[in-house]
Design a protein around this motif. Structure first.
Motif, short mmCIF file in Angstrom:
data_model
loop_
_atom_site.label_atom_id
_atom_site.label_comp_id
_atom_site.label_asym_id
_atom_site.label_seq_id
_atom_site.Cartn_x
_atom_site.Cartn_y
_atom_site.Cartn_z
N LEU A 128 0.82 -1.21 0.00
CA LEU A 128 0.00 0.00 0.00
C LEU A 128 0.86 1.27 0.00
N TYR A 129 1.71 1.37 1.00
CA TYR A 129 2.49 2.60 1.21
C TYR A 129 3.59 2.81 0.18
N SER A 130 4.50 1.85 0.10
CA SER A 130 5.67 2.04 -0.77
C SER A 130 5.33 2.01 -2.25
N THR A 131 4.38 1.15 -2.63
CA THR A 131 3.97 1.14 -4.04
C THR A 131 3.42 2.50 -4.44
N THR A 132 2.62 3.09 -3.57
CA THR A 132 2.04 4.40 -3.86
C THR A 132 3.10 5.48 -3.94
N ARG A 133 3.99 5.53 -2.95
CA ARG A 133 4.98 6.61 -2.91
C ARG A 133 6.00 6.49 -4.05
N MET A 134 6.44 5.26 -4.33
CA MET A 134 7.43 5.07 -5.39
C MET A 134 6.84 5.42 -6.76
N GLY A 135 5.62 4.94 -7.03
CA GLY A 135 4.99 5.21 -8.32
C GLY A 135 4.66 6.67 -8.51
N LEU A 136 4.12 7.30 -7.46
CA LEU A 136 3.76 8.72 -7.54
C LEU A 136 4.98 9.60 -7.71
N TYR A 137 6.07 9.24 -7.03
CA TYR A 137 7.32 10.01 -7.16
C TYR A 137 7.82 9.99 -8.59
N GLU A 138 7.77 8.83 -9.23
CA GLU A 138 8.23 8.73 -10.62
C GLU A 138 7.36 9.57 -11.54
N ILE A 139 6.05 9.58 -11.29
CA ILE A 139 5.15 10.38 -12.11
C ILE A 139 5.46 11.87 -11.95
N LEU A 140 5.67 12.31 -10.71
CA LEU A 140 5.97 13.72 -10.45
C LEU A 140 7.34 14.11 -11.01
N LYS A 141 8.29 13.17 -10.98
CA LYS A 141 9.61 13.44 -11.54
C LYS A 141 9.51 13.79 -13.03
N VAL A 142 8.72 13.01 -13.74
CA VAL A 142 8.54 13.25 -15.17
C VAL A 142 7.75 14.54 -15.41
N LYS A 143 6.72 14.73 -14.64
CA LYS A 143 5.82 15.88 -14.81
C LYS A 143 6.52 17.20 -14.52
N TRP A 144 7.38 17.22 -13.48
CA TRP A 144 8.02 18.46 -13.03
C TRP A 144 9.44 18.64 -13.55
N ALA A 145 9.89 17.75 -14.44
CA ALA A 145 11.26 17.85 -14.96
C ALA A 145 11.43 19.10 -15.82
N ASP A 146 12.65 19.59 -15.86
CA ASP A 146 12.96 20.75 -16.70
C ASP A 146 12.74 20.37 -18.16
N PRO A 147 11.94 21.13 -18.92
CA PRO A 147 11.63 20.75 -20.31
C PRO A 147 12.84 20.75 -21.23
N ASN A 148 13.86 21.55 -20.88
CA ASN A 148 15.05 21.63 -21.75
C ASN A 148 16.04 20.51 -21.47
N SER A 149 16.41 20.34 -20.20
CA SER A 149 17.42 19.34 -19.85
C SER A 149 16.82 17.98 -19.53
N GLY A 150 15.55 17.96 -19.14
CA GLY A 150 14.92 16.70 -18.74
C GLY A 150 15.25 16.30 -17.31
N ASN A 151 16.08 17.11 -16.62
CA ASN A 151 16.46 16.81 -15.24
C ASN A 151 15.50 17.50 -14.27
N LEU A 152 15.46 16.97 -13.06
CA LEU A 152 14.63 17.54 -12.01
C LEU A 152 15.53 18.19 -10.97
N PRO A 153 15.42 19.51 -10.74
CA PRO A 153 16.25 20.17 -9.73
C PRO A 153 16.01 19.56 -8.34
N LEU A 154 17.02 19.69 -7.46
CA LEU A 154 16.95 19.08 -6.14
C LEU A 154 15.72 19.53 -5.36
N ALA A 155 15.40 20.82 -5.41
CA ALA A 155 14.24 21.33 -4.66
C ALA A 155 12.95 20.66 -5.12
N ARG A 156 12.83 20.42 -6.42
CA ARG A 156 11.62 19.74 -6.93
C ARG A 156 11.62 18.26 -6.57
#
Length: 317
Positions: free
Chosen positions: A106-134
């Motif tokens: 329940l817990y880890s599956t949700t957090r791991m999957g959601l984190y990956e989705i947010l990483k892609v969604k909030w990544a820098d459009p130019n470099s594709g990287n996610l800044p540390l704060a994000r």
């Protein structure tokens, strides 16, 4: 990424949780050492339990104070583990493992999957990287949501690991809690669980990604097992330091026994923290730190090494 991120994270989390469960159990037992029960302390004691203030010495015809009670000896993780093995058997080291499986599902599956989705969604459009704060913010969000979903399994796991209750498995524990203490008892300590999960997820996942990227960008190591182990162990240490105080309070609040007709030992997280510090000192908030890092380190290593291997297997799906 979608569903794939949840599947990959879930499988890796269950493998890591089950393989390090005995270390987590030892950590819980150590965190409960020296805990006083304010509710019981406040209750009147039977006369035969009261210690006399003074005793009469017939030889000198004087009143003398009785000797102080023996000091409580704090046991280390090895001695706690050995004692559990000797008194309860090897099976006891896996008490609550069914709750661990459900919690990770329940817990880890949700957090791991959601984190990956947010990483892609909030990544820098130019470099594709996610800044540390994000990365940190994504971890906070993912951890909070995952903890809210998995709290009933977390409460059951703590109680089964602590011992002293007759639970056959996680389903039995949850059903008995719901019947005897109400459904809301399944979310006891949920604010602590959410806060801890936010801190752990943010520090663990964000630091792993950041350290891994730093190693690869500086060409210190190739993208392989060595890099994954190094980055994951460092991430486990960061997560342990950040989360241990909240973990101690969470364990005690979840494990407290509420007796009918008496006030609960703790009215909440802050009350538990204050009573713990007053009775045992500030370092009580770091009780169980050695087994915490001993468990969090291997857990994080197994988690991310397994995750990286699963990603390789499922990369074409």
């Amino acid at each position: 990424m979608g569903i794939k991120g949840f599947v990959e994270g879930g499988i890796a989390s269950i493998v890591a949780g089950c393989s390090t469960h005995p270390l987590d159990l030892i950590k819980v037992r150590m965190q409960l050492q020296g805990e006083s029960n304010p509710a019981r302390a406040a209750a009147p004691q039977p006369i035969h339990n009261l210690r006399p203030a003074f005793a009469y010495n017939s030889h000198s015809a004087t009143l003398v104070a009785p000797p102080p009670p023996p000091a409580t000896v704090r046991a280390g993780p090895i001695s706690v583990g050995v004692k559990i093995f000797q008194t309860e058997g090897v099976k006891a080291l896996f008490s609550g493992v069914s709750a661990t499986v459900l919690r990770q599902t329940l817990y880890s599956t949700t957090r791991m999957g959601l984190y990956e989705i947010l990483k892609v969604k909030w990544a820098d459009p130019n470099s594709g990287n996610l800044p540390l704060a994000r990365k940190i913010f994504a971890g906070l969000v993912a951890g909070g949501v995952g903890a809210a979903v998995g709290n009933p399994a977390d409460v059951a796991m703590v109680r089964m690991q602590a011992g002293g209750r007759d639970y056959k498995n996680v389903i039995d524990a949850i059903s008995k809690m719901a019947r005897s203490e109400g459904v809301l008892s399944l979310w006891r300590g949920s604010s602590l669980t959410v806060n801890r999960a936010m801190i752990v997820t943010a520090s663990q996942l964000a630091s792993y990604d950041q350290i891994k990227e730093a190693i690869l960008d500086r060409h210190l190591m190739k993208d392989g097992l060595g890099t994954h182990v190094t980055a994951s162990f460092a991430a486990g240490f960061v997560a342990s330091v950040a989360s241990n105080p909240i973990d101690v309070i969470k364990t005690r609040v979840m494990n407290m026994k509420v007796e009918a007709g008496r006030d609960p030992p703790y009215t909440g997280a802050l009350d538990c923290a204050l009573k713990t510090v007053r009775a045992e000192g500030p370092m009580a908030l770091y009780k169980g730190f050695i087994p915490t890092i001993s468990r969090q380190g291997p857990f994080t290593v197994v988690l991310f090494v397994t995750l990286e291997q699963i990603r390789k297997v499922l990369k074409d799906y």
